[in-house]
Design a protein around this motif. Sequence first.
Motif, PDB file in Angstrom:
ATOM      1  N   MET A   1       0.825  -1.283   0.174  1.00 62.36           N
ATOM      2  CA  MET A   1      -0.148  -0.120  -0.428  1.00 62.36           C
ATOM      3  C   MET A   1       1.155   1.753   0.070  1.00 62.36           C
ATOM      4  SD  MET A   1      -2.828  -1.114  -0.356  1.00 62.36           S
ATOM      5  CE  MET A   1      -3.752   0.862  -0.144  1.00 62.36           C
ATOM      6  N   ALA A   2       2.226   1.336   0.197  1.00 62.60           N
ATOM      7  CA  ALA A   2       3.225   2.624   0.266  1.00 62.60           C
ATOM      8  C   ALA A   2       2.810   3.411  -0.986  1.00 62.60           C
ATOM      9  CB  ALA A   2       4.390   1.726   0.433  1.00 62.60           C
ATOM     10  N   TRP A   3       2.500   2.533  -2.807  1.00 57.45           N
ATOM     11  CA  TRP A   3       2.645   3.674  -3.441  1.00 57.45           C
ATOM     12  C   TRP A   3       1.244   5.026  -3.249  1.00 57.45           C
ATOM     13  CZ3 TRP A   3      -1.739   4.231  -6.712  1.00 57.45           C
ATOM     14  CH2 TRP A   3      -2.689   3.115  -6.014  1.00 57.45           C
ATOM     15  N   LYS A   4       0.427   3.778  -2.304  1.00 61.20           N
ATOM     16  CA  LYS A   4      -0.812   4.813  -2.361  1.00 61.20           C
ATOM     17  C   LYS A   4      -0.905   6.369  -1.497  1.00 61.20           C
ATOM     18  CE  LYS A   4      -6.230   4.326  -0.854  1.00 61.20           C
ATOM     19  NZ  LYS A   4      -5.618   4.358   0.536  1.00 61.20           N
ATOM     20  N   ASN A   5      -0.195   5.989  -1.102  1.00 62.80           N
ATOM     21  CA  ASN A   5       0.040   7.008   0.757  1.00 62.80           C
ATOM     22  C   ASN A   5       1.381   7.352  -0.122  1.00 62.80           C
ATOM     23  OD1 ASN A   5      -2.148   5.479   1.938  1.00 62.80           O
ATOM     24  ND2 ASN A   5      -1.272   3.742   2.864  1.00 62.80           N
ATOM     25  N   GLY A   6       1.520   7.664  -1.097  1.00 60.07           N
ATOM     26  CA  GLY A   6       2.743   8.303  -1.533  1.00 60.07           C
ATOM     27  C   GLY A   6       4.265   8.294  -1.069  1.00 60.07           C
ATOM     28  N   MET A   7       4.873   7.132  -0.878  1.00 58.35           N
ATOM     29  CA  MET A   7       5.729   5.659  -0.333  1.00 58.35           C
ATOM     30  C   MET A   7       6.669   4.863  -1.654  1.00 58.35           C
ATOM     31  SD  MET A   7       6.802   8.313   2.353  1.00 58.35           S
ATOM     32  CE  MET A   7       7.533   7.340   3.097  1.00 58.35           C
ATOM     33  N   PHE A   8       7.779   5.089  -1.322  1.00 63.96           N
ATOM     34  CA  PHE A   8       8.504   3.323  -1.509  1.00 63.96           C
ATOM     35  C   PHE A   8       8.290   2.612  -0.996  1.00 63.96           C
ATOM     36  CE2 PHE A   8       9.405   6.331  -5.360  1.00 63.96           C
ATOM     37  CZ  PHE A   8       9.113   5.274  -6.864  1.00 63.96           C
ATOM     38  N   SER A   9       8.581   1.592  -0.447  1.00 64.36           N
ATOM     39  CA  SER A   9       8.701   0.835   0.599  1.00 64.36           C
ATOM     40  C   SER A   9       9.327  -0.300   0.233  1.00 64.36           C
ATOM     41  CB  SER A   9       7.414   0.594   1.545  1.00 64.36           C
ATOM     42  OG  SER A   9       7.819  -0.005   2.308  1.00 64.36           O
ATOM     43  N   PHE A  10      10.158  -1.350   0.230  1.00 61.76           N
ATOM     44  CA  PHE A  10      10.585  -2.353  -0.028  1.00 61.76           C
ATOM     45  C   PHE A  10      11.492  -3.082   1.252  1.00 61.76           C
ATOM     46  CE2 PHE A  10      11.723   0.841  -3.083  1.00 61.76           C
ATOM     47  CZ  PHE A  10      10.979   0.831  -4.508  1.00 61.76           C
ATOM     48  N   ASN A  11      10.822  -4.473   0.887  1.00 62.28           N
ATOM     49  CA  ASN A  11      11.172  -5.418   2.424  1.00 62.28           C
ATOM     50  C   ASN A  11      11.803  -6.247   1.058  1.00 62.28           C
ATOM     51  OD1 ASN A  11      11.258  -7.194   4.249  1.00 62.28           O
ATOM     52  ND2 ASN A  11       9.241  -7.643   4.690  1.00 62.28           N
ATOM     53  N   ASP A  12      13.147  -6.700   1.521  1.00 60.59           N
ATOM     54  CA  ASP A  12      13.957  -7.628   0.693  1.00 60.59           C
ATOM     55  C   ASP A  12      13.657  -7.891  -0.917  1.00 60.59           C
ATOM     56  OD1 ASP A  12      15.519  -8.442   2.583  1.00 60.59           O
ATOM     57  OD2 ASP A  12      13.561  -9.815   4.000  1.00 60.59           O
TER      58      ASP A  12
END
Length: 412
Positions: free
Chosen positions: A336-347
Amino acid sequence: MRQPGEYTSLFRNYLNNKSTAEELEELFYYFGTSKEEDLRMLILLELEKEESTGFVSEETRQHVDALYSGIADRINKKSEKTSWLMRFTDLRMITAAAAAVLLILLFTLHLQRGGEERVHQQKLAKTDIGPGGNKAVLTLPDGRKIVLDDARNGQLAKTSGISVMKTQDGQIVYRADKKSEPSPLPGQENSIATPRGGQFQVILPDGTRAWLNAASEIRFPSYFGTQKRSVEVKGEAYFEVAKAYDPKAPGKRIPFIVRTKYQDIEVLGTHFNVNAYEDESETRTTLVEGRVAVYSRAPGKSPNLSEAILKPGQEAVNNHVRHSLSVQKAETDDVMAWKNGMFSFNDADIGTIMRQVSRWYNVEVVYQGNVQGKQFSGFVSRYEKVSQVLEILESTGAIHFKIEERRITVMP
């Protein structure tokens, strides 16, 4: 209206004592109205997680604690002097406000270390590329095209008892004319398509809300009938599906169906994300709330190959090559990060990350040398310039980049 990720610059101005009165008012209003009640605990969990990988030093931990205390004190002092800040006297709101700042700044603190890398980072910034924004093209049933980022607010078009409106906050809304019953006609299909470097929000004729990520498209009718509500999606979209009932059969819900190239998703009323980019090897359906059924199929064919029922917190992974459908636990924050204005990556591997960067910044990505086998975890605002994202990746020492006009070269 700012996107969530755009508050990063306001956070930084605040911490550096550079905020104007207007910026302070906007920033504190955001703290008070956003859902940040659990952010203090989230900060502590993030610190523990990163510390286990050697990311956060004791010096950084002390710096974070000092920042937290300072922010809380300064919010208290502001609330004593300014009437519109009195709502922040509640300790939980102060905690949420401070934690919100710290959550966004975790990577900023990391970048403050390693001064030897700053020369190269400055070179990246010289040829920088700005982030995407609200951009899309609406195609009406009669073939007319409207560039939505340039369109004025208010009514854009009217067809068959349906008005197409653009709201002040940039959404597109389909509204039925109360004076006349909408008349569904064959071929009355609308589409909204975002370019690379674009995103958009739309409220469909049934009240369902859809968020489109970059390089995505949604097709839908001007009016949904009473048997089913069906839309087609390319790329990535997040849905908050409105409940709809058959007027001829009280209590009977009208199903909502999302069709992609490799699968169908059937829901009754729920929140979920579907990632169906054609340059990805898998279609991923992630359920946030409610219940959905996912049916995989071969492109262009109707018979289902397999199906899966999802519960909240699960995602269906549909492999395009093997035509296999599996269910696993979802990292919903990352999805959901893209919808909230973020890039978020986990491995995440570098290829997955750079495909997202390519779509959002509208850049070409090329690879030089062997960069396979490297995985990255972290987050950063999508409203930073591309150099900020690349600097964070480079700070690991595992990867390097070169920017030339709108081309990014990835190197070991």
